[in-house]
Design a protein around this motif. Structure first.
Motif, PDB file in Angstrom:
ATOM      1  N   ALA A 168      -4.193   2.344  -4.253  1.00 48.40           N
ATOM      2  CA  ALA A 168      -5.375   3.187  -4.441  1.00 48.40           C
ATOM      3  C   ALA A 168      -6.244   2.648  -5.570  1.00 48.40           C
ATOM      4  N   ARG A 170      -6.868  -0.341  -6.302  1.00 52.20           N
ATOM      5  CA  ARG A 170      -7.718  -1.410  -5.777  1.00 52.20           C
ATOM      6  C   ARG A 170      -9.066  -0.852  -5.326  1.00 52.20           C
ATOM      7  N   ARG A 171      -9.059   0.368  -4.781  1.00 51.87           N
ATOM      8  CA  ARG A 171     -10.268   0.971  -4.246  1.00 51.87           C
ATOM      9  C   ARG A 171     -11.047   1.742  -5.304  1.00 51.87           C
ATOM     10  N   THR A 172     -10.316   2.417  -6.199  1.00 48.93           N
ATOM     11  CA  THR A 172     -10.966   3.347  -7.119  1.00 48.93           C
ATOM     12  C   THR A 172     -11.109   2.817  -8.539  1.00 48.93           C
ATOM     13  N   ASN A 173     -10.370   1.751  -8.877  1.00 49.04           N
ATOM     14  CA  ASN A 173     -10.333   1.215 -10.237  1.00 49.04           C
ATOM     15  C   ASN A 173      -9.760   2.207 -11.237  1.00 49.04           C
ATOM     16  N   HIS A 379      -5.713   5.417   3.033  1.00 51.18           N
ATOM     17  CA  HIS A 379      -6.893   5.704   3.850  1.00 51.18           C
ATOM     18  C   HIS A 379      -7.499   4.395   4.354  1.00 51.18           C
ATOM     19  N   GLY A 380      -7.775   4.339   5.647  1.00 46.78           N
ATOM     20  CA  GLY A 380      -8.351   3.137   6.238  1.00 46.78           C
ATOM     21  C   GLY A 380      -7.337   2.165   6.798  1.00 46.78           C
ATOM     22  N   THR A 709      -5.031  10.723  -5.505  1.00 49.05           N
ATOM     23  CA  THR A 709      -5.114  10.446  -4.064  1.00 49.05           C
ATOM     24  C   THR A 709      -3.942  11.138  -3.377  1.00 49.05           C
TER      25      THR A 709
END
Length: 749
Positions: A168, A170-173, A379-380, A709
């Motif tokens: 997570a 990686r996506r949100t920092n 997600h994704g 998340t």
């Protein structure tokens, strides 16, 4: 890893040892700070802490030093009772410190709920989570599974939660808090322990190792023990019978009446007695070898030391060489990490100074996570699920809980026993679409029906596989290759895909084709042998612990590749995953080390078949805690407690002991977990989902709780083929006419 190695600050006690060991197995840079009492034996130190650096001033580390170390880490792991967790206090006092940190805490009962501050060791946790109830002899005291399986499960889920949070990030920092309750980790690993009550109003109990839903058990050999039986496909019975007939030892089992499965099941005691005489005349090793040659599900019950000579594990380079000059051989990890390829060698723990640990701080700016709106960590991610029964579906269940889209391929032509076997439906009068076993382990998934016996079905499968992130399968080795979907062929049509294969013993090695059941894998791994006592033969575990241990290992291997952003083949051996849970057993003989046994006990309490688990404690501490409960405590506190417990309600006594600093908890059965346990109820562990046939149904909940998340239970398990047209239109762009033709041809069934 593709980035610099993950930095892990290990602040764990025994409850979290497994979490930190998982990260060692992922090639992470793990620095251990001992904040809690550390009384490990030499074998335990080497098993749990090999490959780590250890802070020299552990035990007296200041908040300032701890803050500096946290600021430089990627993952902070701490475990223990809530009041003792220093990082939770730091999180409150220094909130900006944690912006990019994955902060994972593992506690006995969670950080919320009325029993959040209660104490718990492995004996207490396995009792509280319902696992001890399932182990042992009918009418006798429940038993924790061997080698601290409860705490190992909690640690494994801690590592899984941390990996999810890293993905997570990686996506949100942004980092986040990951919270694990050991009680919940155990309660989620009971197979039918609780869901039998939810769906059928029944409570599975202790059976002395006799499986209640398959004809498998431990049998005596002339020189040891064997695990096996005659359930599964009809061939398992006919080929075993043929072997017995060849040897002239079938007795009356060759008579026509015994070819009826219902008669064999109803009169199982007689069949088992004849089979026992057959196995008892033969040595275990040769019997198991001949059974493998005949593709029958039998295995020798191996001890920890004997495990080191297993030819399958040796061929696959499973074992870890550790210690000075690699002089000791330990059990390895349940997966092979690209960051730590086999053969693995781990050094003894190496002492370091705080100033020499991670000289550069990590920087995480512009965090985008919103705890109110952030989707699940996966997600994704789209997953093609080709699995059945338990181990594979448990993997995809975990992915689904954290946001992955699961496309579950199934069929009327390859009947999943958890759908189609009446004994696994659990609910009275349930059909294949609303059986309890299937519902619990397949929520949050979409179902596409493909008849893979047809060329058109196999072609659709290949087209689906070309556009997913992960494929999970638990076929026998070689099946995917026949469909053009083994890893070498799959990556040609989908270069970045992660393929997860979950064969019993792996895709390679001399035993790759062995037919395995949960009990045979437990026997091979050394865990079954650990259930023996001086007054009792080994009896094995009569629930699918090994399936779920293997599933967790497969999840870890997959999450690592997703975090790295790489494709790859997770060649998961369920045998290796189970053997990795053997703790320090393989090292103890090599080190001539006496490992202290868990001093926890399970005592009878007031009521029929009611029990209370008492954690490890000193006689003096117990004597002091019994003040006001028993006047006889001055002489023999354990004897005094045994007498007092028999006359007291287990919940009441547990509360009194916990208030005096003694870990204790009632032994929960499936009904207790679902209906009466105040801690699980307060934390909403059993969640209700609406199913179109079954109606409102409780399901076992999530184990890894991520603050930013969060995972969730969204939808009940699908009807068979419920989403077939939807998925084929959405993913492959099929037209209405094409779908109609495929339905008419029996491809979509």
């Amino acid at each position: 890893m593709s980035d610099p190695a993950i930095r892990v600050l290990d602040l764990t006690d025994r409850l979290g040892y497994q979490a930190a060991r998982v990260f060692v197995g992922l090639g992470a840079d793990v620095v251990r700070v001992v904040l809690h009492d550390d009384s490990d034996s030499a074998a335990e130190r080497l098993h749990w802490h090999a490959g780590k650096k250890v802070l020299r001033q552990s035990g007296t580390v200041s908040d300032t030093t701890l803050i500096e170390l946290v600021a430089r880490a990627d993952v902070v792991l701490e475990s223990g009772p809530v009041p003792a967790l220093r990082t939770l206090a730091l999180r409150d006092s220094q909130p900006s410190l944690w912006t990019g940190i994955v902060h994972t805490v593992i506690t006995p009962f969670g950080i919320s709920g009325p029993r959040r501050e209660w104490l718990g060791d492995d004996t207490v946790i396995t009792a509280a989570g319902g696992m001890a109830w399932l182990c042992g002899d009918t009418g006798q005291a429940p038993e924790p599974p061997p080698r601290e399986q409860g705490t190992q499960l909690a640690g494994t889920h801690g590592a899984i939660g941390a990996l999810l949070a890293l993905i997570a990030r990686r996506r949100t920092n942004a980092g986040q808090l990951v919270e694990i309750s050991a009680q919940e980790a155990v309660a989620a690993t009971l197979e039918i322990g609780a869901i039998s009550w939810i769906h059928g109003g029944t409570i599975p109990g202790r059976t002395s190792g006799i499986y209640g839903h398959v004809a498998h058990r431990v049998f005596r050999a002339s020189d040891g023990f064997l695990a096996g039986g005659y359930s599964g496909s009809p061939r398992m019975w006919t080929d075993l019978l043929a072997w017995m007939v060849e040897e002239g030892e079938a007795e009356d089992l060759a008579d026509e009446r015994w070819q009826d499965n219902e008669i064999r099941w109803r009169e199982r005691a007689h069949v088992d007695a004849v089979v026992s005489r057959f196995t008892g005349r033969r040595p275990a090793g040769p019997f198991a070898e001949e059974a493998r040659r005949r593709a029958l599900p039998w295995a020798e019950v191996a001890s920890g030391p004997a495990l080191l000579n297993n030819p399958q594990l040796i061929d696959r380079r499973f074992f870890v060489d550790s210690g000075s000059k690699g002089s000791y051989r330990d059990v390895g990890f349940g997966w092979e990490s690209p960051a730590l390829p086999r053969p693995v060698r781990l050094n003894e723990p190496r002492y370091v100074e705080a100033r020499d640990v991670w000289t550069e701080q990590r920087h995480f700016d512009n965090a985008t996570a919103d705890p109110q709106t952030a989707p699940g960590a996966l997600h994704g991610v789209r997953v093609l699920d080709l699995t059945w029964v338990l181990a594979g579906p448990y993997v995809t269940k975990t992915f689904a809980e954290h946001g992955a889209d699961i496309l579950k391929v199934e069929s009327f032509h390859r009947k999943d026993p958890t759908r189609f076997s009446p004994g696994m439906r659990l609910r009275p009068d349930a059909g294949f679409d609303d059986g309890g076993y299937f519902l619990n382990f397949n929520r949050n998934k979409r179902s596409v029906a493909l008849n893979l016996k047809t060329e058109a079905g196999q072609n659709l499968l290949r087209r689906l596989a070309a556009d997913v992130d992960v494929v999970v399968e638990n076929f026998s080795p070689g099946v995917l290759a026949r469909w053009g979907l083994d890893y070498e062929q799959l990556r040609k049509i989908n270069p970045g895909v992660v393929l997860v294969s979950m064969a019993g013993t792996g895709q390679t090695g001399p035993w790759r084709d062995a037919v395995t059941f949960a009990d045979t894998l437990a026997a091979m791994s050394g865990l079954t042998a650990e259930t023996a006592r001086s007054d009792r033969d080994p009896q094995g575990l009569t629930f699918g612990l090994g399936d779920m241990v293997a599933a967790n290992a497969a999840v870890i291997g997959t999450l690592e590749l997703l975090y790295r952003g790489e494709g790859g083949h997770v060649d998961l051996s369920q045998l290796e995953a189970m053997a990795s849970h053997l703790g320090s057993a393989a090292l103890e003989g090599q080190l001539a080390d006496r490992v202290p046994t868990d001093a926890g006990r399970i005592l009878r309490s007031l009521g029929e078949d009611r029990w209370i688990a008492i954690g490890s404690c000193t006689p003096d501490a117990l004597r002091e805690a019994l003040t006001g409960i028993s006047a006889a405590a001055e002489h023999d506190p354990w004897e005094a407690l045994t007498h007092a417990a028999a006359a007291l309600d287990a919940d009441l006594l547990a509360e009194r002991l916990q208030n005096q600093g003694i870990a204790a908890y009632p032994v929960r059965d499936g009904r207790d977990l679902v209906e009466t346990d105040v801690q699980l109820r307060a934390r909403n562990f059993y969640r209700t989902l609406e199913h179109p046939i079954a109606g409102s149904v409780a399901h076992e909940g999530l184990v890894a709780h991520l603050s930013a998340t969060p995972g969730e239970l969204r939808t009940a398990a699908p009807l068979l083929g419920q989403h077939t047209d939807e998925i084929l239109v959405e993913q492959l762009g099929l037209t209405a006419d094409e779908l109609a033709d495929l339905h008419n041809e029996g491809v979509l069934s």
